[in-house]
Design a protein around this motif. Sequence first.
Motif, PDB file in Angstrom:
ATOM      1  N   GLY A 149      23.753 -52.145   9.177  1.00 52.92           N
ATOM      2  CA  GLY A 149      23.296 -52.397   7.815  1.00 52.92           C
ATOM      3  C   GLY A 149      23.497 -53.787   7.280  1.00 52.92           C
ATOM      4  O   GLY A 149      23.328 -54.001   6.074  1.00 52.92           O
ATOM      5  N   THR A 150      23.870 -54.768   8.105  1.00 51.14           N
ATOM      6  CA  THR A 150      24.034 -56.125   7.577  1.00 51.14           C
ATOM      7  C   THR A 150      22.975 -57.087   8.102  1.00 51.14           C
ATOM      8  O   THR A 150      22.383 -57.841   7.341  1.00 51.14           O
ATOM      9  CB  THR A 150      25.438 -56.671   7.909  1.00 51.14           C
ATOM     10  OG1 THR A 150      25.679 -56.517   9.316  1.00 51.14           O
ATOM     11  CG2 THR A 150      26.501 -55.907   7.149  1.00 51.14           C
ATOM     12  N   LEU A 151      22.709 -57.058   9.400  1.00 52.08           N
ATOM     13  CA  LEU A 151      21.853 -58.087   9.987  1.00 52.08           C
ATOM     14  C   LEU A 151      20.400 -57.674  10.165  1.00 52.08           C
ATOM     15  O   LEU A 151      19.561 -58.534  10.452  1.00 52.08           O
ATOM     16  CB  LEU A 151      22.416 -58.511  11.356  1.00 52.08           C
ATOM     17  CG  LEU A 151      23.809 -59.157  11.345  1.00 52.08           C
ATOM     18  CD1 LEU A 151      24.224 -59.524  12.757  1.00 52.08           C
ATOM     19  CD2 LEU A 151      23.824 -60.392  10.451  1.00 52.08           C
ATOM     20  N   PHE A 152      20.077 -56.377  10.016  1.00 50.81           N
ATOM     21  CA  PHE A 152      18.726 -55.936  10.321  1.00 50.81           C
ATOM     22  C   PHE A 152      17.967 -55.600   9.044  1.00 50.81           C
ATOM     23  O   PHE A 152      18.529 -55.134   8.052  1.00 50.81           O
ATOM     24  CB  PHE A 152      18.749 -54.749  11.281  1.00 50.81           C
ATOM     25  CG  PHE A 152      19.136 -55.152  12.674  1.00 50.81           C
ATOM     26  CD1 PHE A 152      18.168 -55.550  13.585  1.00 50.81           C
ATOM     27  CD2 PHE A 152      20.457 -55.189  13.060  1.00 50.81           C
ATOM     28  CE1 PHE A 152      18.521 -55.954  14.871  1.00 50.81           C
ATOM     29  CE2 PHE A 152      20.820 -55.587  14.334  1.00 50.81           C
ATOM     30  CZ  PHE A 152      19.846 -55.967  15.234  1.00 50.81           C
ATOM     31  N   GLY A 153      16.636 -55.845   9.132  1.00 51.91           N
ATOM     32  CA  GLY A 153      15.796 -55.828   7.947  1.00 51.91           C
ATOM     33  C   GLY A 153      15.770 -54.538   7.179  1.00 51.91           C
ATOM     34  O   GLY A 153      15.918 -54.534   5.966  1.00 51.91           O
TER      35      GLY A 153
END
Length: 818
Positions: A149-153
């Motif tokens: 949940g931080t780096l992906f769109g």
Amino acid sequence: MRSGSIVSVLLLGTILSAPAFGQDRSQNTAGDSGDIIVTARRSEERLQDVPISITVLSEEAIAKRNIYNANDLAAYVPSLSLNSNFGPEKASFAIRGFVQEGKTAPSVGVYFADVVAPRANGGTTSGNGAGVGSMMDLQNVQVLKGPQGTLFGRNTTGGAILLVPAKPTNNLEGYVEGSVGDYNLRRFQGVLNAPLSDTFRVRAAVDWNQRDGYLRNRSGIGPDRLGDTDYIATRLSIVGDLTPDLENYTIFSYSRSNNHGVAPKMIGCNPNFNPLTDSPLVAVLGPLSCAQIARQNARGDGFWDVESADPNQLERVEQWQVINTTTWRASDNLTVKNIASYAEYREKADFSLWGDNLLVPGAGGLRLPTITIGLGASGYNSSQSTFTEELQLQGSALGDALKWQAGAYLEVSKPLGFSSSFAHIFLSCTNALTYQCSDPLGFGSISSTNYKDTFNNKGLYAQATYKLSERFSVTGGIRYTMDKLTDINRNLNIYLPAPGTQLFTCQNIIKFNNGAGGPLFVEGPQSARCENVFQTKSNRPTWLIDLDYKPSDDMLLYAKWARGYRQGGINPNNLGIETWGPEKVDTYEVGAKTSFRGAVPGYFNVAAFYNNFRGQQLAVNSVVAPAYVNSVPPIQAIVNAGKSRLWGVEVDASVRPFEGLRLDVSYAYLNTKLQQFTPPTPPVYYSSLLPTAQVGEPLSLSPKNRVTVTGTYTLPLDASVGEVSFGATFTHTDANAAVSQIFSPFLYKVKASNLLNLNVDWKSALGSPIDLAFFMTNVTNEKLITFPGGSWQTFGADVGHTNMPRMFGFRARINFGK
């Protein structure tokens, strides 16, 4: 095989072995994962240095296992399950028990070249996944487990699947490949890589695949074969080095699938109508369903024989996409990357929801269909465009002790006109679009669904890893996501009181009452007078905190806490409960990654996790209130009613005990339980909302034990003969719930399965540039209901979608260039 025995054997075996799928074609480092490169944190890193539970399949592993669609991929990743209720083109993934129900957003994000799959929001699961041809010419596939949940769109709760395409190189090379096999398999693939100059290179790929259907339709109506394959996919990749520090990478892709779809098999009937629990329709349809089963048995139908009475069954999906990635290495410590994409998805489908062919006794072959879903007034069941834009900064500081990245993300998905469908209920139609239907019961109707969905998703994120010492690192990341979904819909009921006559009424109950208790009659199947607008919004932070320690270069220990969330949604057909909100999960995970070298190289990776799942989006079945029985249909709605806990252990390992032999094992233990079900107060049209999952029971698509064991032996032959290898993959999956229904005697369970796949490969045959291969899937012809369904209490029957039977084929590839 009992679960306890499986675990005992597995834990002994994993000390020795599990999947080193990410090796290059040479396999010089087979069994040693140190050289597997992944992009799980949006930059290239060694698999063993990434504190995430990952399974990686290389280009070679994909070819050997003949993986060409989502069904095949799920067979080789124990933590990955699949809902292919409407065929592999429309399949949705589940990881660690996080599933996608109905029109909810995906619980697993699928990314191609760092871009999330194009949106589609049809009445049945579609889009948002691995479309046809997406498995061709890949560098690897990476399955990331747990919320990313931080780096992906796009925020998801289950995990992410990364499809990494082969990038153009500086070599003139490529191959042409052909496959033939049973069920009239014919497949052609070709790849050409060409450097046009020192700074400009291109790569083109094509995949054409046809295979006859494995389901035999015994109704005598419509296609006689279902479950067929017929698609073409193309891709063109261009890389230009605009300056030594500025690269532009563009991918154009197009795919088209045109087949007859699938149909479920009727597996049980309800002959004993119970007025306390069953719909009155069961009194009529239950005996007719039993007659269909008796007819199947009398004919001696096989497991892969079905009886669907839809004369127009089809499944057509067309998709194209362009992705542009511009990378600027601004300095040794800063890289700026911009990723933009645009895609369009269109789908046409027509199918029998229950796979029924109910014949009225003594009525001269009169058929009584239940529900058939087909094309609506617009001509597309789903038609959507998706634009994404991401600006990403990556850098390092403090002598590379600090590595960081930050960025902004935008996704806008807009309708390409109305998406629409006709669900003809108790009507026998040769062409529903022109109302060429008969009404055997006298109260049949067409439900006309027309909608335009607009998604707007924004995100801001930052993540950094700081090395506190040479061996100890801490990672922190946060993302703030803003989601909005707007639905404009025009939903109607169409009645056919006499041949050539149609009556159109709005479905929405407010307009139905019209202030005077009567229906609102309108002029056509997309009348603006039936228009309604719904909207959902959610703004949520998600985060990651990770501590990792490397006692040696070949060992990584980590512990992390991650928050994941999935946006809410809208289904305008669900009268009074049209919208639902987001769900969230907190994941706690500890893991170890170890590599061992020397005479017996290999690796052993293990992760243990616990998920606290709240606001869970669950499907519920409605019971229509007596006052609305003749005016409001029963529905399956989505509500935020669940609280669950999910925990388990995952193992990936590999070993090469002696030269020529590699053993790979993957294992997943998953323990899920619905702890609480708190449905909302039902609107007045429904007397109750029944759960599709029971408190205290496991969640759907979450088998407790699943293990995959692969053995590959390469013969000790002279190089002039070529490289000959034999491979076998065995997968055991425990029985599990596909959908949990309270009253069905079939319990909606998927039985335990033991699947065996084989492959034989001969590379550089007799020193030539030709590779030969043989492959066989489901060697023992295991018979399995993969997704039970139906409506025991409403229509009096249970049905189920089957797995694929034993299939085999031969493949020849001619390589050229380097």
